[in-house]
Design a protein around this motif. Structure first.
Motif, PDB file in Angstrom:
ATOM      1  N   ILE A 135     105.999  90.888 110.613  1.00  0.00           N
ATOM      2  CA  ILE A 135     106.932  91.950 110.978  1.00  0.00           C
ATOM      3  C   ILE A 135     108.226  91.884 110.167  1.00  0.00           C
ATOM      4  N   VAL A 136     108.839  90.704 110.061  1.00  0.00           N
ATOM      5  CA  VAL A 136     110.137  90.557 109.406  1.00  0.00           C
ATOM      6  C   VAL A 136     110.018  90.666 107.893  1.00  0.00           C
ATOM      7  N   GLY A 137     108.949  90.076 107.328  1.00  0.00           N
ATOM      8  CA  GLY A 137     108.800  90.021 105.871  1.00  0.00           C
ATOM      9  C   GLY A 137     109.289  88.684 105.346  1.00  0.00           C
ATOM     10  N   ASN A 138     109.763  88.665 104.114  1.00  0.00           N
ATOM     11  CA  ASN A 138     110.215  87.414 103.503  1.00  0.00           C
ATOM     12  C   ASN A 138     111.479  86.906 104.182  1.00  0.00           C
ATOM     13  N   PHE A 139     111.449  85.630 104.516  1.00  0.00           N
ATOM     14  CA  PHE A 139     112.543  84.959 105.202  1.00  0.00           C
ATOM     15  C   PHE A 139     112.819  83.667 104.454  1.00  0.00           C
ATOM     16  N   THR A 140     114.065  83.443 104.014  1.00  0.00           N
ATOM     17  CA  THR A 140     114.388  82.247 103.239  1.00  0.00           C
ATOM     18  C   THR A 140     115.189  81.272 104.087  1.00  0.00           C
ATOM     19  N   ILE A 141     114.707  80.026 104.131  1.00  0.00           N
ATOM     20  CA  ILE A 141     115.413  78.955 104.825  1.00  0.00           C
ATOM     21  C   ILE A 141     116.189  78.177 103.763  1.00  0.00           C
ATOM     22  N   PRO A 142     117.526  78.207 103.826  1.00  0.00           N
ATOM     23  CA  PRO A 142     118.309  77.427 102.856  1.00  0.00           C
ATOM     24  C   PRO A 142     118.436  75.969 103.326  1.00  0.00           C
ATOM     25  N   LEU A 143     118.248  75.034 102.405  1.00  0.00           N
ATOM     26  CA  LEU A 143     118.381  73.612 102.709  1.00  0.00           C
ATOM     27  C   LEU A 143     119.233  72.963 101.634  1.00  0.00           C
ATOM     28  N   SER A 144     119.960  71.920 102.010  1.00  0.00           N
ATOM     29  CA  SER A 144     120.655  71.159 100.981  1.00  0.00           C
ATOM     30  C   SER A 144     120.886  69.747 101.478  1.00  0.00           C
ATOM     31  N   GLN A 145     120.939  68.840 100.529  1.00  0.00           N
ATOM     32  CA  GLN A 145     121.181  67.439 100.853  1.00  0.00           C
ATOM     33  C   GLN A 145     122.000  66.821  99.732  1.00  0.00           C
ATOM     34  N   LYS A 146     122.944  65.990 100.125  1.00  0.00           N
ATOM     35  CA  LYS A 146     123.741  65.252  99.148  1.00  0.00           C
ATOM     36  C   LYS A 146     123.407  63.779  99.305  1.00  0.00           C
ATOM     37  N   GLY A 147     123.508  63.049  98.205  1.00  0.00           N
ATOM     38  CA  GLY A 147     123.258  61.618  98.275  1.00  0.00           C
ATOM     39  C   GLY A 147     123.383  60.986  96.904  1.00  0.00           C
ATOM     40  N   GLU A 148     122.780  59.804  96.773  1.00  0.00           N
ATOM     41  CA  GLU A 148     122.752  59.089  95.501  1.00  0.00           C
ATOM     42  C   GLU A 148     121.314  58.812  95.130  1.00  0.00           C
ATOM     43  N   ILE A 149     121.001  58.982  93.858  1.00  0.00           N
ATOM     44  CA  ILE A 149     119.691  58.575  93.353  1.00  0.00           C
ATOM     45  C   ILE A 149     119.906  57.675  92.157  1.00  0.00           C
ATOM     46  N   LYS A 150     118.960  56.771  91.992  1.00  0.00           N
ATOM     47  CA  LYS A 150     119.003  55.838  90.864  1.00  0.00           C
ATOM     48  C   LYS A 150     118.478  56.535  89.621  1.00  0.00           C
ATOM     49  N   LEU A 151     119.102  56.229  88.511  1.00  0.00           N
ATOM     50  CA  LEU A 151     118.539  56.640  87.230  1.00  0.00           C
ATOM     51  C   LEU A 151     117.443  55.649  86.883  1.00  0.00           C
ATOM     52  N   PRO A 152     116.413  56.087  86.165  1.00  0.00           N
ATOM     53  CA  PRO A 152     115.342  55.157  85.807  1.00  0.00           C
ATOM     54  C   PRO A 152     115.842  54.061  84.869  1.00  0.00           C
ATOM     55  N   THR A 153     115.255  52.890  85.030  1.00  0.00           N
ATOM     56  CA  THR A 153     115.562  51.773  84.140  1.00  0.00           C
ATOM     57  C   THR A 153     114.454  51.650  83.109  1.00  0.00           C
ATOM     58  N   LEU A 154     114.608  50.783  82.153  1.00  0.00           N
ATOM     59  CA  LEU A 154     113.562  50.572  81.144  1.00  0.00           C
ATOM     60  C   LEU A 154     112.250  50.156  81.788  1.00  0.00           C
ATOM     61  N   SER A 155     112.301  49.326  82.816  1.00  0.00           N
ATOM     62  CA  SER A 155     111.045  48.901  83.461  1.00  0.00           C
ATOM     63  C   SER A 155     110.323  50.078  84.115  1.00  0.00           C
ATOM     64  N   ASP A 156     111.076  51.084  84.619  1.00  0.00           N
ATOM     65  CA  ASP A 156     110.445  52.273  85.202  1.00  0.00           C
ATOM     66  C   ASP A 156     109.652  53.052  84.160  1.00  0.00           C
ATOM     67  N   MET A 157     110.109  53.004  82.913  1.00  0.00           N
ATOM     68  CA  MET A 157     109.489  53.778  81.854  1.00  0.00           C
ATOM     69  C   MET A 157     108.148  53.199  81.393  1.00  0.00           C
ATOM     70  N   PHE A 158     107.888  51.952  81.740  1.00  0.00           N
ATOM     71  CA  PHE A 158     106.654  51.320  81.280  1.00  0.00           C
ATOM     72  C   PHE A 158     105.694  51.018  82.424  1.00  0.00           C
TER      73      PHE A 158
END
Length: 151
Positions: free
Chosen positions: A127-150
């Motif tokens: 009945i309504v049609g397209n409905f958008t749920i907005p979401l957001s999150q803030k935080g910290e993520i690690k950058l990959p290290t050399l060991s992650d690349m292998f």
């Protein structure tokens, strides 16, 4: 004319008060490194209150860090939400190496970046049609290290 206005108000009120799917962005994690980018994974939990599955039209995303957009995109037609249940969705976000290198210069030694992930989950509601749920999150993520690349 008055009857038409009353009908419009009635329908508007019913639509405003009807149950809608609810979603939450649970986590953002490092997933993998490829030859051209780093992939992070947003985990989204969506509860469908209806007795029928609902199609997801698209998921749009923006990953921001240091006040700028470092990745954005759209996932068209990612499936559907299970009826009367919670569906877990994975949202892959690819960040080009060049962007991460410029961020790495800014962050120094701790190898974490502050981020904000904004998602728009667009669902086709009856009945309504397209409905958008907005979401957001803030935080910290690690950058990959050399060991992650292998790995």
């Amino acid at each position: 004319m008055e009857l038409v206005d009353k009908a419009k108000n009635y329908v508007s009120e019913k639509i405003a008060n009807m149950k809608k799917p609810e979603a939450s962005l649970n986590d953002v994690d490092f997933k993998k490194v490829s030859h051209d980018s780093v992939e992070y994974l947003g985990k989204v939990s969506v509860n469908n209150p209806y007795g029928t599955p609902l199609p997801i039209c698209e998921i749009s995303y923006k990953l921001k860090s240091a006040g700028r957009v470092i990745a954005s995109g759209t996932i068209p037609d990612p499936g559907s939400l299970k009826a009367n249940d919670t569906t877990m969705l994975d949202v892959p976000v690819k960040v080009p190496h060049s962007v991460l290198l410029s961020l790495a210069k800014d962050i120094g030694a701790d190898w974490d970046i502050d981020y904000e992930l904004e998602l728009g989950l667009t669902i086709d509601l009856p009945i309504v049609g397209n409905f958008t749920i907005p979401l957001s999150q803030k935080g910290e993520i690690k950058l990959p290290t050399l060991s992650d690349m292998f790995k």
